[in-house]
Design a protein around this motif. Structure first.
Motif, PDB file in Angstrom:
ATOM      1  N   TYR A 177       1.049  -1.127   0.047  1.00  0.00           N
ATOM      2  CA  TYR A 177       0.064   0.071   0.142  1.00  0.00           C
ATOM      3  C   TYR A 177       0.934   0.983  -0.201  1.00  0.00           C
ATOM      4  N   ALA A 178       0.124   1.933  -0.521  1.00  0.00           N
ATOM      5  CA  ALA A 178       1.183   3.456  -0.834  1.00  0.00           C
ATOM      6  C   ALA A 178       1.409   4.267   0.681  1.00  0.00           C
ATOM      7  N   THR A 179       2.130   4.694   1.116  1.00  0.00           N
ATOM      8  CA  THR A 179       2.287   5.589   2.569  1.00  0.00           C
ATOM      9  C   THR A 179       2.490   6.670   1.783  1.00  0.00           C
ATOM     10  N   PRO A 180       1.955   7.763   2.491  1.00  0.00           N
ATOM     11  CA  PRO A 180       2.537   9.083   2.330  1.00  0.00           C
ATOM     12  C   PRO A 180       3.775   9.512   3.058  1.00  0.00           C
ATOM     13  N   VAL A 181       4.546   9.962   2.334  1.00  0.00           N
ATOM     14  CA  VAL A 181       5.764  10.406   3.312  1.00  0.00           C
ATOM     15  C   VAL A 181       6.149  11.638   2.642  1.00  0.00           C
ATOM     16  N   PRO A 182       6.658  11.880   4.293  1.00  0.00           N
ATOM     17  CA  PRO A 182       6.125  13.218   4.963  1.00  0.00           C
ATOM     18  C   PRO A 182       7.209  14.053   4.341  1.00  0.00           C
ATOM     19  N   ALA A 183       6.910  15.480   3.649  1.00  0.00           N
ATOM     20  CA  ALA A 183       8.023  16.122   3.451  1.00  0.00           C
ATOM     21  C   ALA A 183       8.974  16.652   4.294  1.00  0.00           C
ATOM     22  N   PRO A 184      10.726  17.007   3.922  1.00  0.00           N
ATOM     23  CA  PRO A 184      11.264  17.729   5.642  1.00  0.00           C
ATOM     24  C   PRO A 184      10.922  18.704   5.057  1.00  0.00           C
ATOM     25  N   PRO A 185      11.400  19.337   6.356  1.00  0.00           N
ATOM     26  CA  PRO A 185      10.991  20.887   6.627  1.00  0.00           C
ATOM     27  C   PRO A 185      12.157  22.110   5.709  1.00  0.00           C
ATOM     28  N   GLN A 186      10.963  22.804   5.866  1.00  0.00           N
ATOM     29  CA  GLN A 186      11.585  24.309   4.726  1.00  0.00           C
ATOM     30  C   GLN A 186      12.359  24.605   5.672  1.00  0.00           C
ATOM     31  N   GLN A 187      13.170  25.529   4.717  1.00  0.00           N
ATOM     32  CA  GLN A 187      14.496  25.950   5.918  1.00  0.00           C
ATOM     33  C   GLN A 187      14.380  27.465   5.161  1.00  0.00           C
ATOM     34  N   THR A 188      14.494  28.719   6.362  1.00  0.00           N
ATOM     35  CA  THR A 188      13.957  30.002   6.279  1.00  0.00           C
ATOM     36  C   THR A 188      15.570  30.316   5.691  1.00  0.00           C
ATOM     37  N   VAL A 189      15.123  31.157   4.189  1.00  0.00           N
ATOM     38  CA  VAL A 189      16.637  31.525   4.011  1.00  0.00           C
ATOM     39  C   VAL A 189      16.525  33.403   3.801  1.00  0.00           C
ATOM     40  N   ILE A 190      17.148  34.092   4.072  1.00  0.00           N
ATOM     41  CA  ILE A 190      17.000  35.255   4.507  1.00  0.00           C
ATOM     42  C   ILE A 190      18.552  36.338   3.822  1.00  0.00           C
ATOM     43  N   VAL A 191      18.075  36.961   2.525  1.00  0.00           N
ATOM     44  CA  VAL A 191      18.976  37.073   2.155  1.00  0.00           C
ATOM     45  C   VAL A 191      19.328  38.725   2.048  1.00  0.00           C
ATOM     46  N   GLN A 192      20.007  39.593   2.387  1.00  0.00           N
ATOM     47  CA  GLN A 192      19.682  41.253   2.857  1.00  0.00           C
ATOM     48  C   GLN A 192      20.616  41.199   1.137  1.00  0.00           C
ATOM     49  N   THR A 193      20.480  42.754   1.050  1.00  0.00           N
ATOM     50  CA  THR A 193      20.773  42.925  -0.377  1.00  0.00           C
ATOM     51  C   THR A 193      20.956  44.426  -0.559  1.00  0.00           C
ATOM     52  N   THR A 194      21.950  45.553  -0.869  1.00  0.00           N
ATOM     53  CA  THR A 194      20.537  46.804  -1.198  1.00  0.00           C
ATOM     54  C   THR A 194      20.217  47.878  -1.898  1.00  0.00           C
ATOM     55  N   GLN A 195      19.770  48.746  -1.653  1.00  0.00           N
ATOM     56  CA  GLN A 195      18.803  49.070  -2.612  1.00  0.00           C
ATOM     57  C   GLN A 195      19.273  49.345  -4.154  1.00  0.00           C
ATOM     58  N   SER A 196      20.943  48.678  -4.531  1.00  0.00           N
ATOM     59  CA  SER A 196      21.542  48.507  -6.128  1.00  0.00           C
ATOM     60  C   SER A 196      21.741  47.138  -6.315  1.00  0.00           C
ATOM     61  N   GLY A 197      20.848  46.009  -4.984  1.00  0.00           N
ATOM     62  CA  GLY A 197      20.458  44.515  -5.673  1.00  0.00           C
ATOM     63  C   GLY A 197      22.152  43.583  -5.085  1.00  0.00           C
ATOM     64  N   LYS A 198      23.385  44.670  -4.441  1.00  0.00           N
ATOM     65  CA  LYS A 198      24.020  43.821  -4.531  1.00  0.00           C
ATOM     66  C   LYS A 198      23.563  43.012  -2.984  1.00  0.00           C
ATOM     67  N   VAL A 199      24.332  41.729  -2.730  1.00  0.00           N
ATOM     68  CA  VAL A 199      24.191  41.295  -1.516  1.00  0.00           C
ATOM     69  C   VAL A 199      25.270  41.786  -0.966  1.00  0.00           C
ATOM     70  N   ILE A 200      24.667  41.447   0.780  1.00  0.00           N
ATOM     71  CA  ILE A 200      25.321  41.592   2.097  1.00  0.00           C
ATOM     72  C   ILE A 200      26.012  41.103   2.184  1.00  0.00           C
ATOM     73  N   PRO A 201      26.868  40.179   2.170  1.00  0.00           N
ATOM     74  CA  PRO A 201      27.697  39.197   3.401  1.00  0.00           C
ATOM     75  C   PRO A 201      26.961  38.732   4.962  1.00  0.00           C
TER      76      PRO A 201
END
Length: 119
Positions: free
Chosen positions: A95-119
């Motif tokens: 019988y097919a059993t539902p496989v739980p999906a892995p928890p999603q990770q939150t990714v926060i990306v900070q950028t400047t007004q021009s779009g450059k990524v701040i490390p």
């Protein structure tokens, strides 16, 4: 001395010329137009005129458009029972059993007004 040749020169001793592509282009174009015409006629044409006119044999009564009432009709229903979840003895039902999906990770990306990524 004459017009300049465009493209590679034929090898010496090879006097065969290539086939004229204009004939093939014309044939492909004509087939395309015929196919398009047939497709448009099939879509926009609907039923043909011969299908709209009913034909009857000589001496047969013409079909009437009046509704027919009180005509006995016998409805036949045959019930077929199929075995559910039954397999031959050496087999196992999986019988097919539902496989739980892995928890999603939150990714926060900070950028400047021009779009450059701040490390």
């Amino acid at each position: 001395p004459g017009p300049a040749r465009v493209g590679p020169r034929p090898a010496p001793g090879n006097a065969r010329s290539k086939a004229d592509p204009a004939v093939a282009r014309f044939a492909v174009g004509a087939l395309g137009i015929a196919a398009t015409t047939a497709l448009v006629a099939a879509i926009a044409g609907g039923a043909s005129a011969s299908a709209a006119v009913p034909t009857t044999s000589v001496g047969a009564p013409a079909p009437s458009s009046a509704p027919v009432a009180n005509v006995p009709v016998r409805h036949v229903t045959k019930v077929v029972t199929l075995p559910s979840n039954v397999t031959p003895p050496p087999r196992k039902i999986i019988y097919a059993t539902p496989v739980p999906a892995p928890p999603q990770q939150t990714v926060i990306v900070q950028t400047t007004q021009s779009g450059k990524v701040i490390p």
